[in-house]
Design an enzyme around this catalytic site. Structure first.
Site, mmCIF file in Angstrom:
data_model
loop_
_atom_site.group_PDB
_atom_site.id
_atom_site.type_symbol
_atom_site.label_atom_id
_atom_site.label_comp_id
_atom_site.label_asym_id
_atom_site.label_seq_id
_atom_site.Cartn_x
_atom_site.Cartn_y
_atom_site.Cartn_z
ATOM 1 N N ASP A 7 -14.164 -4.938 -1.127
ATOM 2 C CA ASP A 7 -13.988 -4.797 0.319
ATOM 3 C C ASP A 7 -15.303 -5.078 1.033
ATOM 4 O OD1 ASP A 7 -11.342 -3.896 -0.139
ATOM 5 O OD2 ASP A 7 -12.024 -1.840 -0.407
ATOM 6 N N ASP A 11 0.867 -1.182 0.000
ATOM 7 C CA ASP A 11 0.000 0.000 0.000
ATOM 8 C C ASP A 11 0.901 1.229 0.000
ATOM 9 O OD1 ASP A 11 -2.314 -1.495 0.111
ATOM 10 O OD2 ASP A 11 -2.514 -1.348 2.292
#
Lengths: 209, 259
Positions: free
Chosen positions: B130, B11
């Site tokens: 998600d 990330d």
């Protein structure tokens, strides 16, 4: 000079970057003159056989590929490029292909629900006969695959390496004379893939000058 | 035998790899290129690089970083963050990435999946999702709801239904990143991973919650995941890819051991 044949079938950057990592210039090109003049030819590709054949026809590359293969230029097919070297692909309702190697390209028909199509990931290649491109590469090494169809050579002696998937054993690498071809992606297969490409750079097919 | 893929996830914020819990309290972990090279040398099978603020900052992805990753490693990697158009996808692929990951923007505009699959091939279009557990079975019969924008927004969309739709649109792979498990290192959310693996025929990647090798084994054997994403357990130095693979190999899980 190595020519990487561009026929609008997928992204060729990683093939070029792999040769660059080996200190070897490789040009991405659709120009018949450049391909005919190249010392070595790489014929990669990702996508569908039907549109690939249409593009090759439009770009007038079919006779060019046949000519470089016939004159003994070291030639490496990768993935869709490999499939197109055979006579016929089952893809897109059946697509007649280049016919440089005898055989067909069927689709995986897994009996096991968890064998996904496409096969995506690293699988082992069993070496069934020695080949200069596999020098220094251990039997059973893993290479990176992404494909729904697979080469089924008419002559089993064409197979250089085999791989098991979806309940069958298929020819994941084939070779005849100056033509070698992999269903897997050497350019995405880490150090072992680089070794294969380095072997290709140094390859002098036998009986050719 | 096709091996199970182990995929470190980077990330990235402002060219630095960060890790937070549920997208919060991010800490600096290092340079993305150096980390990509390290994990690749250790034997990871693929990499994921997310430019995690591109979308919220409404800017295109950091393409120079993608180019540098492509030059540095010789294994496949996917890139996500701020990808909204075919043009964005094309730039990322030409920079040398193997796959493009779409998430929030695909929820807003599902046609982008089909357009991308047509233009570049299904194998390079990854749908990231998600999901979060929900009690609202009316709207979400599976018990899981899709969130977007880094878990900030609930959509009312059923996660399993969305996975089926994405497959129909032409997604080549689905990454199931559980909101509830993300960053906990307490194990993957096996229920939603399995529900989605059972609902589609394309490869499914478990994501969120990996804390030890046994968690990966559960994802492969109990939830039928084809691959698993690991982050915190590697980034902290608690485990290496090699250790994880050796343990899985000893347990009979097919993993790539030669590199």
């Amino acid at each position: 000079m190595i020519a990487i044949v561009d026929y609008k079938a997928g992204n060729l950057t990683s093939v070029q970057l792999a040769f660059r990592a080996l200190g070897c210039g490789a040009e991405i090109t659709s120009d018949p003159q450049v391909i005919l003049a190249a010392d070595r030819v790489v014929f990669p590709g990702v996508g569908a056989a039907g549109s690939a054949m249409r593009n090759l026809t439009e770009l007038q590359l079919l006779p060019v590929l046949k000519a470089v293969a016939a004159r003994g230029t070291p030639f490496l097919g990768i993935c869709l490029g490999t499939q197109i070297l055979f006579d016929f692909s089952e893809e897109d309702g059946g697509t007649p292909t280049l016919g440089l190697l005898p055989g067909r390209v069927p689709r995986f028909q897994p009996a096991d629900r968890w064998d996904k199509v496409p096969q995506m990931g690293w699988n082992q290649v069993r070496i069934v006969r020695p080949h200069p491109l596999l020098e220094g590469i251990a039997d059973g090494s893993e290479f990176y695959f992404v494909h729904s169809y697979y080469p089924a050579p008419a002559d089993p002696a064409l197979a250089v390496g085999t791989t098991d998937y979806a309940g069958i054993t298929f020819a994941s690498m084939v070779g005849r004379g100056n033509v070698a071809a992999t269903q897997f992606h050497p350019e995405k297969s880490g150090r072992i893939g680089l070794r294969l490409l380095a072997n290709f750079i140094g390859w002098k097919p036998e009986g050719l000058t | 035998m096709l091996t199970k893929r182990i995929i470190p996830c980077l990330d990235v914020i402002k060219r630095r790899v960060t890790k937070g819990v549920k997208f919060q309290n991010n800490v600096d972990l290092g340079d993305p290129i150096e980390m990509a090279v390290r994990y690749s040398n250790e034997g990871c099978d693929e990499l994921v690089v997310y430019d995690i603020t591109a979308s919220s900052e409404r800017r295109p992805i950091d393409i120079e970083m993608v180019r540098e990753v492509a030059q540095a490693i010789r294994i496949p990697f996917s890139v996500g963050g701020g990808i909204a158009t075919l043009e964005d996808m094309s730039r990322v692929l030409l920079a040398g990435a193997e796959k493009i990951s779409v998430n929030s923007l695909a929820v807003k505009n599902p046609a982008i999946i089909a357009e991308g699959a047509r233009a570049f091939g299904a194998q390079c279009i990854v749908l990231g999702m998600d999901p979060v557990a929900t009690a609202d079975r009316q709207r979400c019969p599976s018990g899981y709801e899709i969130t977007t924008r880094g878990f900030r927004e609930r959509t009312g969309i059923d996660a399993v239904e969305w996975a089926r739709q994405a497959e129909q649109h032409g997604a080549g792979e689905i990454v199931v990143n559980s909101v509830d498990a993300d960053g906990t290192r307490a194990g993957f959310e096996l229920t939603i991973t399995r529900l989605i693996a059972e609902a589609v025929r394309i490869p499914v990647v478990a994501s969120g919650g990996a804390g030890c090798a046994a968690h990966l084994r559960e994802a492969f054997e109990l939830a039928h995941a084809d691959a698993a994403i690991v982050a915190g357990m590697l980034h902290t130095g608690d485990f290496t890819i090699r250790q994880i693979k050796q343990e899985l190999h000893a347990e009979g899980v097919p993993v790539r051991m030669i590199w």
